[in-house]
Design an enzyme around this catalytic site. Structure first.
Site, short mmCIF file in Angstrom:
data_model
loop_
_atom_site.label_atom_id
_atom_site.label_comp_id
_atom_site.label_asym_id
_atom_site.label_seq_id
_atom_site.Cartn_x
_atom_site.Cartn_y
_atom_site.Cartn_z
N HIS A 37 -3.07 1.43 -5.46
CA HIS A 37 -2.79 2.78 -5.96
C HIS A 37 -1.44 2.78 -6.67
O HIS A 37 -0.67 1.83 -6.56
CB HIS A 37 -2.77 3.77 -4.79
CG HIS A 37 -1.71 3.43 -3.78
ND1 HIS A 37 -1.95 2.58 -2.72
CD2 HIS A 37 -0.40 3.76 -3.70
CE1 HIS A 37 -0.83 2.44 -2.02
NE2 HIS A 37 0.13 3.14 -2.60
N HIS A 97 4.57 1.65 -10.85
CA HIS A 97 4.02 0.30 -10.75
C HIS A 97 2.95 0.30 -9.66
O HIS A 97 2.89 1.22 -8.85
CB HIS A 97 5.11 -0.72 -10.42
CG HIS A 97 5.75 -0.49 -9.10
ND1 HIS A 97 6.73 0.48 -8.89
CD2 HIS A 97 5.53 -1.06 -7.88
CE1 HIS A 97 7.08 0.47 -7.62
NE2 HIS A 97 6.37 -0.45 -6.98
#
Length: 187
Positions: free
Chosen positions: A40, A125
């Site tokens: 995620h 990220h």
């Protein structure tokens, strides 16, 4: 309960991340690798929060972003965060967009009304591994890791609980907030 707010990534990103992890493992890197189902883009780590407060925050956050336009971001590039001269975290890069930043700001502003504060700047990220050990001349082994850009559509975010276990964290979706569809409570 240990909680965080994140955006799901699509199967294409998960598949690509798994391929990168396989390359890293073959090259002698050891890490606590993130499983495909746990991948995620984290927006906020909230820490330990009482269940009742999470329900309240979910309601407020969802109301705050009601009508927020759907958008997409691009996953491209591989990188790492280091501690001193050692790699600490491996990640897939996320090209920051105005909409992603705006969503982050909206959520951060709402969270600040509920007593949360976040000092760090937003560096989007997708973590794929927390490094445990690495080979000599490790930086040279990372230079050729690349993949074609992947587009990820976003029309919601989720609030997860995270239970730490010896075999890795177990994530459970507590709430899902769709920009156009409102709040969904899971479990």
């Amino acid at each position: 309960m240990r909680t965080f707010i994140a955006i799901d990534v699509n199967d294409e990103v998960k598949k690509q991340a798994s391929e990168v992890i396989e390359k890293l493992m073959r090259r002698g890197f050891g890490a606590t690798w993130v499983s495909e189902e746990n991948m995620h883009l984290t927006l906020f780590f909230l820490g330990n929060v009482e269940e009742q407060k999470i329900a309240e925050i979910a309601e407020h956050l969802c109301r705050r972003v009601r009508g927020f336009p759907s958008f997409s971001f691009t996953v491209k590039g591989f990188g790492f965060f280091r501690r001193g001269r050692s790699p600490r975290v491996f990640w897939l890069g996320v090209e920051n967009t105005d909409r992603l930043n705006k969503l982050y700001e909206e959520l951060r502003n709402e969270l600040s009304h509920h007593g949360f504060s976040f000092e760090e700047r937003f560096v989007p990220h997708i973590t794929i591994g927390r490094v445990k050990y690495y080979p000599d001349k490790w930086e040279k082994l990372l230079g050729d890791i690349d993949f074609p850009p992947i587009e990820v559509a976003v029309d919601s975010f989720k609030i997860f609980s995270s239970t730490l276990t010896p075999t890795g964290p177990i994530y459970k979706v507590l709430y899902e907030c769709h920009f156009e569809g409102g709040l969904i409570k899971h479990g």
